[in-house]
Design an enzyme around this catalytic site. Structure first.
Site, PDB file in Angstrom:
ATOM      1  N   CYS A  80      -2.527  -2.981   7.573  1.00  0.00           N
ATOM      2  CA  CYS A  80      -2.484  -3.678   6.358  1.00  0.00           C
ATOM      3  C   CYS A  80      -1.012  -4.735   6.270  1.00  0.00           C
ATOM      4  O   CYS A  80      -1.098  -5.598   5.754  1.00  0.00           O
ATOM      5  CB  CYS A  80      -2.510  -2.938   5.142  1.00  0.00           C
ATOM      6  SG  CYS A  80      -4.144  -2.439   5.017  1.00  0.00           S
TER       7      CYS A  80
ATOM      8  N   LYS B 237      -6.348  -4.914  -3.231  1.00  0.00           N
ATOM      9  CA  LYS B 237      -7.217  -5.651  -2.185  1.00  0.00           C
ATOM     10  C   LYS B 237      -8.203  -4.810  -1.623  1.00  0.00           C
ATOM     11  O   LYS B 237      -8.024  -3.772  -1.287  1.00  0.00           O
ATOM     12  CB  LYS B 237      -5.836  -6.220  -1.194  1.00  0.00           C
ATOM     13  CG  LYS B 237      -5.262  -5.088  -0.674  1.00  0.00           C
ATOM     14  CD  LYS B 237      -4.276  -5.658   0.587  1.00  0.00           C
ATOM     15  CE  LYS B 237      -3.574  -4.773   1.028  1.00  0.00           C
ATOM     16  NZ  LYS B 237      -4.376  -3.687   1.783  1.00  0.00           N
TER      17      LYS B 237
ATOM     18  N   ASP C 121       0.755  -1.256   0.041  1.00  0.00           N
ATOM     19  CA  ASP C 121      -0.133  -0.175   0.133  1.00  0.00           C
ATOM     20  C   ASP C 121       0.885   1.258  -0.025  1.00  0.00           C
ATOM     21  O   ASP C 121       0.419   2.238   0.646  1.00  0.00           O
ATOM     22  CB  ASP C 121      -0.932   0.141   1.215  1.00  0.00           C
ATOM     23  CG  ASP C 121      -2.069  -1.062   1.204  1.00  0.00           C
ATOM     24  OD1 ASP C 121      -1.977  -1.793   0.097  1.00  0.00           O
ATOM     25  OD2 ASP C 121      -2.826  -1.160   1.982  1.00  0.00           O
TER      26      ASP C 121
HETATM   27  C1  C5J Z   1      -3.137   0.409   5.433  1.00  0.00           C
HETATM   28  C2  C5J Z   1      -4.997   1.340   6.603  1.00  0.00           C
HETATM   29  N1  C5J Z   1      -2.774   0.160   4.444  1.00  0.00           N
HETATM   30  N2  C5J Z   1      -4.483   1.724   7.588  1.00  0.00           N
HETATM   31  N3  C5J Z   1      -4.480   0.680   5.643  1.00  0.00           N
HETATM   32  O1  C5J Z   1      -2.433   0.026   6.584  1.00  0.00           O
HETATM   33  O2  C5J Z   1      -6.367   1.643   6.488  1.00  0.00           O
END
Ligand code: C5J
Length: 221
Positions: A163, A130, A25
């Protein structure tokens, strides 16, 4: 195997393309102002420290032609893969799917959902969209990694306790040997990052290992 000094004990990294570098991400929506991370009230500049360590690891993986997997947290434009329990929770300035300065938050194809330019994926690298926090949920990723014979995963990206940790736990349950790179992951909450590092290695690496990018780079030099 290549031995990497790690916590809680050395990690054996599988050579010959069996170890994938996972980049979770690293998209504008979490790293840059105006995205989803900022809409939740977070200081997104805290995540910048991950960029150089990830870029350094990417160079090595690409030079060796080892597999690289990117993820993006993102949803279909009609939000059919975003349950209301996710979209309506809390009181962010903007919700998933609403229009911000980088397009609709966390929606496929929007500017904000794209990986930041300096870590842009190259042809042949896996890019997984995802809908959940974990990279195996509703993505078919496990099957793709099985086809490539990947057994080991080196984790980087954001955010550590959401994530990244969810994906690492999912991977551990599927039998992968997981190594988290301490300086290549970050949280908006430093105490959450520290807690995640501590809990994954507890009880004899119950989820996996952690080490630094420098140690990995030195071990692979
Ligand atoms: C991730 C989130 N990528 N914190 N998403 O950690 O919502």
């Amino acid at each position: 195997m290549i031995e990497i000094a790690a916590t809680p004990f050395p990690y054996s990294l599988a050579p010959n393309g069996k170890t994938a570098l996972v980049i979770i991400d690293m998209q504008r929506d979490f790293i840059e102002p105006g995205g989803f991370g900022a809409s939740l009230g977070n200081d997104v500049t805290l995540l910048q420290s991950t960029v150089n360590p990830i870029a350094n690891l990417l160079r090595v993986w690409r030079a060796r032609r080892w597999p690289v997997v990117y993820t993006r947290e993102s949803h279909r434009a009609d939000l059919s893969d975003c349950p209301p329990s996710k979209r309506l929770r809390g009181s962010p300035a903007l919700r998933i799917g609403e229009l911000g300065p980088m397009g609709r938050l966390l929606i496929h194809g929007e500017v904000g959902t794209g990986i930041i330019d300096c870590l842009a994926p190259q042809a042949g690298e896996l890019v997984i969209d995802k809908p959940g926090k974990g990279m195996f949920y509703a993505t078919g990723l496990h099957e793709k990694l099985q086809v490539e014979g990947v057994t080991h995963l080196v984790f980087t990206g954001v955010t550590t306790e959401v994530c990244v940790q969810t994906s690492m736990r999912e991977a551990n349950d599927r039998g992968y040997h997981c190594l988290l790179v301490e300086d290549a992951t970050q949280s908006y909450f430093p105490t959450f990052k520290a807690a995640t590092l501590a809990m994954i290695v507890a009880q004899g690496a119950i989820v996996g290992w952690h080490t630094s990018s420098e140690i990995i780079l030195t071990s692979l030099a």
